[in-house]
Design a protein around this motif. Structure first.
Motif, PDB file in Angstrom:
ATOM      1  N   PRO A  72       5.945  32.121 -42.030  1.00  0.00           N
ATOM      2  CA  PRO A  72       5.929  31.855 -40.571  1.00  0.00           C
ATOM      3  C   PRO A  72       4.541  32.256 -40.041  1.00  0.00           C
ATOM      4  O   PRO A  72       4.119  33.404 -40.354  1.00  0.00           O
ATOM      5  CB  PRO A  72       7.058  32.512 -40.382  1.00  0.00           C
ATOM      6  N   TYR A  73       4.488  31.674 -38.953  1.00  0.00           N
ATOM      7  CA  TYR A  73       3.150  31.820 -37.977  1.00  0.00           C
ATOM      8  C   TYR A  73       3.531  31.181 -36.609  1.00  0.00           C
ATOM      9  O   TYR A  73       4.419  30.292 -36.794  1.00  0.00           O
ATOM     10  CB  TYR A  73       1.859  31.564 -38.550  1.00  0.00           C
ATOM     11  N   THR A  88      -0.839  33.331 -34.491  1.00  0.00           N
ATOM     12  CA  THR A  88      -0.862  34.546 -35.309  1.00  0.00           C
ATOM     13  C   THR A  88      -1.379  34.289 -36.905  1.00  0.00           C
ATOM     14  O   THR A  88      -1.417  33.410 -37.194  1.00  0.00           O
ATOM     15  CB  THR A  88       0.640  35.189 -35.170  1.00  0.00           C
ATOM     16  N   LYS A  89      -1.405  35.538 -37.523  1.00  0.00           N
ATOM     17  CA  LYS A  89      -1.577  35.487 -38.742  1.00  0.00           C
ATOM     18  C   LYS A  89      -0.336  35.036 -39.557  1.00  0.00           C
ATOM     19  O   LYS A  89       0.797  35.048 -39.044  1.00  0.00           O
ATOM     20  CB  LYS A  89      -1.810  36.954 -39.461  1.00  0.00           C
ATOM     21  N   TRP A  99       4.750  40.584 -36.583  1.00  0.00           N
ATOM     22  CA  TRP A  99       3.435  40.553 -36.250  1.00  0.00           C
ATOM     23  C   TRP A  99       2.689  41.393 -35.412  1.00  0.00           C
ATOM     24  O   TRP A  99       1.594  41.791 -35.773  1.00  0.00           O
ATOM     25  CB  TRP A  99       3.186  38.886 -35.585  1.00  0.00           C
ATOM     26  N   ASN A 100       3.227  41.856 -34.392  1.00  0.00           N
ATOM     27  CA  ASN A 100       2.484  42.761 -33.599  1.00  0.00           C
ATOM     28  C   ASN A 100       1.114  42.439 -33.258  1.00  0.00           C
ATOM     29  O   ASN A 100      -0.004  43.304 -33.386  1.00  0.00           O
ATOM     30  CB  ASN A 100       2.821  44.182 -34.142  1.00  0.00           C
ATOM     31  N   GLU A 101       0.994  41.224 -32.785  1.00  0.00           N
ATOM     32  CA  GLU A 101      -0.211  40.745 -32.359  1.00  0.00           C
ATOM     33  C   GLU A 101      -0.494  40.376 -31.025  1.00  0.00           C
ATOM     34  O   GLU A 101       0.553  39.863 -30.366  1.00  0.00           O
ATOM     35  CB  GLU A 101      -0.616  39.616 -33.218  1.00  0.00           C
ATOM     36  N   LEU A 120       5.577  28.641 -27.524  1.00  0.00           N
ATOM     37  CA  LEU A 120       5.475  29.195 -28.795  1.00  0.00           C
ATOM     38  C   LEU A 120       5.977  27.856 -30.008  1.00  0.00           C
ATOM     39  O   LEU A 120       6.985  27.693 -29.584  1.00  0.00           O
ATOM     40  CB  LEU A 120       6.328  30.425 -28.796  1.00  0.00           C
ATOM     41  N   HIS A 121       5.251  27.793 -30.660  1.00  0.00           N
ATOM     42  CA  HIS A 121       5.574  26.749 -31.778  1.00  0.00           C
ATOM     43  C   HIS A 121       5.446  27.447 -33.175  1.00  0.00           C
ATOM     44  O   HIS A 121       4.276  28.063 -33.648  1.00  0.00           O
ATOM     45  CB  HIS A 121       4.774  25.680 -31.889  1.00  0.00           C
ATOM     46  N   VAL A 122       6.844  27.840 -33.657  1.00  0.00           N
ATOM     47  CA  VAL A 122       6.835  28.415 -35.040  1.00  0.00           C
ATOM     48  C   VAL A 122       6.609  27.462 -36.207  1.00  0.00           C
ATOM     49  O   VAL A 122       7.327  26.643 -36.182  1.00  0.00           O
ATOM     50  CB  VAL A 122       7.935  29.376 -35.319  1.00  0.00           C
ATOM     51  N   PHE A 123       5.705  27.867 -37.274  1.00  0.00           N
ATOM     52  CA  PHE A 123       5.534  27.002 -38.356  1.00  0.00           C
ATOM     53  C   PHE A 123       5.764  27.699 -39.665  1.00  0.00           C
ATOM     54  O   PHE A 123       5.641  28.964 -39.673  1.00  0.00           O
ATOM     55  CB  PHE A 123       3.926  26.540 -38.154  1.00  0.00           C
TER      56      PHE A 123
END
Length: 163
Positions: A72-73, A88-89, A99-101, A120-123
Motif C-alpha cells: 500500500p501507498y 507516501t512511500k 508510514w509516519n510521513e 486520501l486514495h489508498v492503492f
C-alpha cells in the motif's frame, strides 16, 4: 406565464443542487463495509497559511496480491485543486502499514482551506501492471477544528472492483 416558467426553472436548479450535495455527502460518509482504516493528523499554521498533514498508519487493509498481502501507498490531494498530488512511500507486503510521513500544503489561507476537501486514495502498488485501488477517504476541512491539532482514524471506503 413567464413568472411560472422562471419559478419552475429555479425549482429544478435547486433540486439538482440538492441531489449533487446528497451524492457528495454519501461519498463522504462512513462506509458500511470499510476497506480498513487510516490514521492521520492535521495541523494548520494560520500565520504562514500552511497545512501540515501526517499520514501515520493504516490497519486492516484488504489483500490485493496473491501472497495474501498488499503493497500500500497513499495518494493525497486537496480538492477541488487536483494539481498537487502527493504520495507516501510504498510499504511492501503488509496489511497494516506504518508510514509516519509528513506533507505540507503551503499558501492555503483559512478561508480557502475551509472550502477544500482532503482526499486520501489508498492503492496497492503493482510492479508490472496498473496499481489496484484499495479505497479512499474524503474529509471536508470545514469540519475540522484546527485549534485541537486533530489526530484521526477514518474508515476507508472500498474502491469499486475494476477487475
Amino acid at each position: 406565464t413567464l413568472k411560472i416558467t422562471l419559478f419552475f426553472f429555479v425549482v429544478v436548479v435547486f433540486l439538482k443542487q440538492q441531489e449533487a450535495a446528497a451524492d457528495l455527502a454519501l461519498e463522504m460518509s462512513e462506509p458500511a463495509e470499510p476497506a480498513g482504516q487510516i490514521q492521520f493528523s492535521l495541523e494548520f499554521d494560520i500565520y504562514s497559511s500552511v497545512l501540515t498533514l501526517k499520514i501515520i498508519q493504516a490497519k486492516g487493509l484488504p489483500a490485493k496480491d496473491v501472497t495474501g498481502t498488499s503493497d500500500p501507498y497513499v495518494r493525497i490531494c486537496l480538492l477541488p485543486d487536483r494539481k498537487h498530488k502527493l504520495e507516501t512511500k510504498v510499504k511492501h507486503r503488509t496489511l497494516n502499514p506504518r508510514w509516519n510521513e509528513t506533507f505540507y500544503f503551503e499558501g492555503y489561507p483559512l478561508a480557502k482551506l475551509q472550502k477544500s476537501i482532503l482526499y486520501l486514495h489508498v492503492f496497492d502498488y503493482d510492479r508490472f501492471s496498473r496499481d489496484d485501488p484499495i479505497g479512499d477517504v474524503y474529509l471536508p476541512l470545514s469540519q475540522v477544528d484546527f485549534t485541537k491539532k486533530p489526530c484521526l482514524w477514518k474508515c476507508i471506503r472500498a474502491a469499486e472492483d475494476t477487475k
